[in-house]
Design an enzyme around this catalytic site. Structure first.
Site, PDB file in Angstrom:
ATOM      1  N   CYS A   1     -18.340  -0.577   8.846  1.00  0.00           N
ATOM      2  CA  CYS A   1     -19.683   0.077   9.693  1.00  0.00           C
ATOM      3  C   CYS A   1     -20.469  -0.602  10.011  1.00  0.00           C
ATOM      4  CB  CYS A   1     -19.896   1.874   8.372  1.00  0.00           C
ATOM      5  SG  CYS A   1     -18.333   2.414   8.488  1.00  0.00           S
TER       6      CYS A   1
ATOM      7  N   LYS B   1       0.401  -1.166   0.191  1.00  0.00           N
ATOM      8  CA  LYS B   1       0.270  -0.557  -0.301  1.00  0.00           C
ATOM      9  C   LYS B   1       1.007   1.204  -0.090  1.00  0.00           C
ATOM     10  CE  LYS B   1      -4.390  -0.409   2.391  1.00  0.00           C
ATOM     11  NZ  LYS B   1      -5.175   0.282   3.031  1.00  0.00           N
TER      12      LYS B   1
HETATM   13  N1  LIG Z   1     -14.576   2.276   5.929  1.00  0.00           N
HETATM   14  C1  LIG Z   1     -15.266   3.267   5.904  1.00  0.00           C
HETATM   15  O1  LIG Z   1     -15.679   4.065   5.573  1.00  0.00           O
HETATM   16  C2  LIG Z   1     -14.866   4.038   6.735  1.00  0.00           C
HETATM   17  C3  LIG Z   1     -15.889   5.081   8.176  1.00  0.00           C
HETATM   18  C4  LIG Z   1     -16.473   6.129   9.527  1.00  0.00           C
HETATM   19  C5  LIG Z   1     -15.231   4.976  10.424  1.00  0.00           C
HETATM   20  N2  LIG Z   1     -14.414   4.043  10.273  1.00  0.00           N
HETATM   21  C6  LIG Z   1     -13.705   3.546  10.822  1.00  0.00           C
HETATM   22  O2  LIG Z   1     -12.358   3.851  10.645  1.00  0.00           O
HETATM   23  C7  LIG Z   1     -11.093   2.639  10.856  1.00  0.00           C
HETATM   24  C8  LIG Z   1     -10.816   2.649  10.193  1.00  0.00           C
HETATM   25  O3  LIG Z   1     -11.459   1.243   8.823  1.00  0.00           O
HETATM   26  P1  LIG Z   1     -10.955   1.806   7.582  1.00  0.00           P
HETATM   27  O4  LIG Z   1     -12.122   1.284   6.813  1.00  0.00           O
HETATM   28  O5  LIG Z   1      -9.805   2.816   7.042  1.00  0.00           O
HETATM   29  O6  LIG Z   1      -9.987   0.794   7.326  1.00  0.00           O
HETATM   30  P2  LIG Z   1      -8.780  -0.285   5.797  1.00  0.00           P
HETATM   31  O7  LIG Z   1      -9.116  -1.242   6.182  1.00  0.00           O
HETATM   32  O8  LIG Z   1      -9.053   0.807   4.467  1.00  0.00           O
HETATM   33  O9  LIG Z   1      -7.531   0.716   6.563  1.00  0.00           O
HETATM   34  C9  LIG Z   1      -6.812   0.862   7.788  1.00  0.00           C
HETATM   35  C10 LIG Z   1      -5.421   0.416   7.499  1.00  0.00           C
HETATM   36  O10 LIG Z   1      -4.430   0.346   8.815  1.00  0.00           O
HETATM   37  C11 LIG Z   1      -3.432  -0.376   8.418  1.00  0.00           C
HETATM   38  N3  LIG Z   1      -3.115  -0.297   9.619  1.00  0.00           N
HETATM   39  C12 LIG Z   1      -3.625  -2.218  10.359  1.00  0.00           C
HETATM   40  N4  LIG Z   1      -2.233  -1.929  11.243  1.00  0.00           N
HETATM   41  C13 LIG Z   1      -1.777  -0.590  11.154  1.00  0.00           C
HETATM   42  C14 LIG Z   1      -1.393  -1.006  12.404  1.00  0.00           C
HETATM   43  N5  LIG Z   1      -0.664  -1.339  13.441  1.00  0.00           N
HETATM   44  N6  LIG Z   1       0.320   0.010  12.543  1.00  0.00           N
HETATM   45  C15 LIG Z   1      -0.058   0.564  10.718  1.00  0.00           C
HETATM   46  N7  LIG Z   1      -1.453   0.758  10.159  1.00  0.00           N
HETATM   47  C16 LIG Z   1      -1.673  -0.235  10.687  1.00  0.00           C
HETATM   48  C17 LIG Z   1      -3.854  -1.307   7.026  1.00  0.00           C
HETATM   49  O11 LIG Z   1      -2.944  -2.078   7.091  1.00  0.00           O
HETATM   50  C18 LIG Z   1      -5.193  -0.480   6.888  1.00  0.00           C
HETATM   51  O12 LIG Z   1      -4.304  -0.075   5.935  1.00  0.00           O
HETATM   52  C19 LIG Z   1     -12.321   1.726  11.129  1.00  0.00           C
HETATM   53  O13 LIG Z   1     -12.624   1.680  13.146  1.00  0.00           O
HETATM   54  C20 LIG Z   1     -13.271   1.489  10.928  1.00  0.00           C
HETATM   55  O14 LIG Z   1     -14.747   1.575  11.654  1.00  0.00           O
HETATM   56  C21 LIG Z   1     -14.410   2.948   8.582  1.00  0.00           C
END
Ligand SMILES: NC(=O)c1ccc[n+]([C@@H]2O[C@H](COP(=O)([O-])OP(=O)(O)OC[C@H]3O[C@@H](n4cnc5c(N)ncnc54)[C@H](O)[C@@H]3O)[C@@H](O)[C@H]2O)c1
Length: 405
Positions: free
Chosen positions: A257, A35
């Site tokens: 979500c 990524k």
């Molecule tokens: N996707 C949505 O529409 C959305 C909307 C609002 C809130 N959220 C919340 O936001 C949070 C993230 O969701 P997302 O959709 O962005 O997830 P995602 O999977 O798209 O991205 C998360 C990223 O975090 C990285 N990661 C994991 N552990 C890590 C670490 N220890 N150090 C560095 N990077 C690390 C992963 O490799 C990944 O690239 C979740 O709690 C989700 O519920 C998501």
């Protein structure tokens, strides 16, 4: 300010780009090496962010994508945006949040603001993040805030800047610092007194959707037996200018979500001895939809699913994005395969899933099922060829008892 955003996914990348565009110096950290390599080339992980934005901000050194932190970056704000999924028992799985906190603890300097944007159960900032970082860091005067992300990837009207941002923290200084930071790129910041209020607000928003979608999914069967369109009934109800908000039936809910956050709220309730039967029922109702829909299709086809060639159009959980997490289309495929159907799929945004690869729309099939009608899919080939098609998307007025189009 120097900012580090931990996690560069659907949430972390847009926040990194907005913060960098607002003049902060941003380090976008992710453990996913591929990524980060792609981001360096300008390949975006979010529909909110363009290649040009990434490349321009990188060139001006306003943003740096990294896989590891180093000690001398003088980070003033850490933002945590990592996945918070469910484990095999449907309960919060905070391993990734824990690892992100340990990264913060290792590199955080005194007087730094730490903000959690990941969605989690009520009390996460106070009872999970705070002790974890304090116990693993010798830095002092750390401030802890929470600012749940509300982004709706692909939504062209409401985005990170104009969606009001709820912030809170463990003390007034943290709340004030977080509010000041988000004010640099959000038009409206809404402060609440306790982090538990902000955490609960996020969970309530998505539980509201989960429950209302479950209600109309249940009613879809009632409408079909009375032989009227539930869409028409909902649209009629929506003419009431107050006290009603339309939701439309579908094959279920997907993404990171709506299917997940209510389980975090239900878990929070159980922690204080309350059983949230309403939330659990809504979840079960939506999860049962793919199997219900298959049995409806089966009865229309006189139980002939075995050996049928079926193509699914769109397997992402919603139109315009490539995210397949919790997508009900995947459960639909699983159920159809268990009935002996031969499944192919077409999704211009999802190149493969498990043993399947996206194939062009076919006409030598017994049935086409529209689940996620991305704008990029040209359905004219099915229309012209007279292919048997069932539209299961929530925009379809035929939904209820699936009808051939
Ligand atoms: N996707 C949505 O529409 C959305 C909307 C609002 C809130 N959220 C919340 O936001 C949070 C993230 O969701 P997302 O959709 O962005 O997830 P995602 O999977 O798209 O991205 C998360 C990223 O975090 C990285 N990661 C994991 N552990 C890590 C670490 N220890 N150090 C560095 N990077 C690390 C992963 O490799 C990944 O690239 C979740 O709690 C989700 O519920 C998501």
């Amino acid at each position: 300010m120097n900012i580090c955003v931990i996690g560069q996914g659907y949430v972390g990348l847009p926040i990194s780009i907005k913060a960098a565009s607002a003049g902060h110096k941003v380090y976008g950290l992710d453990i996913d090496l591929l990524k980060i390599e792609q981001l360096k080339l300008g390949i975006s992980t979010s529909p909110e962010v363009t290649k040009d934005q990434i490349l321009i901000l990188q060139r001006s050194n306003q943003i740096n994508f990294i896989t590891e932190l180093v000690d001398d970056l003088s980070i003033e704000v850490f933002i945590i945006a990592v996945p918070t999924p469910l484990n095999e028992y449907g309960e919060p799985e905070l391993k990734m949040l824990e690892n992100a906190c340990l990264t913060v603890a290792k590199y955080v300097q005194s007087n730094t603001l730490i903000i959690n944007e990941s969605t989690s159960y009520i009390g996460t900032l106070r009872n999970f993040i705070y002790p974890l970082i304090e116990n693993n860091s010798s830095s002092i005067n750390l401030r802890y805030a929470v600012a749940p992300e509300r982004i709706d990837p692909g939504n062209n009207v409401w985005h990170l800047e104009n969606t009001p941002r709820i912030v809170s923290g463990l003390d007034k200084i943290a709340i004030g610092q977080a509010a000041k930071f988000y004010s640099t790129f959000c038009t409206q910041v809404y402060q609440v007194d306790k982090p538990e209020i902000a955490e609960a607000a996020k969970l309530i928003e998505n539980t509201f959707r989960q429950v209302n979608i479950a209600l109309v999914n249940e009613l879809s069967e009632v409408a079909s037996r009375f032989d009227f369109s539930l869409h028409d009934a909902i649209n009629a109800a929506a003419t009431k200018p107050f006290g009603f908000m339309p939701f439309y039936p579908s094959i279920g809910v997907g993404g990171h979500c709506i299917p997940v956050d209510p389980a975090y709220l239900s878990y929070s309730a159980r922690q204080v001895g309350v059983q949230s039967r309403f939330i659990d029922l809504a979840n079960a109702t939506n999860l049962s939809m793919p199997a219900k829909v298959v049995s409806r299709i089966e009865s229309q086809l006189n139980n002939e699913l075995n050996g049928m060639n079926i193509q699914i159009a769109g397997i992402a959980y919603k139109t315009g994005i490539s995210d397949i997490r919790e997508s009900p289309a995947l459960e639909l495929i699983r159920v159809l395969e268990s009935k002996g159907s031969q499944i192919t799929y077409h999704d211009p945004l999802v190149s493969n899933w498990k043993h399947l690869y996206s194939e062009p729309l076919k006409t030598d099939i017994d049935l086409g099922i529209i689940v996620t009608p991305h704008a990029q899919i040209d359905f004219s080939i099915w229309k012209k060829s007279g292919t048997n098609v069932i539209d299961l998307s929530s925009s379809s007025n035929n939904y209820g008892w699936p009808k051939f189009l």
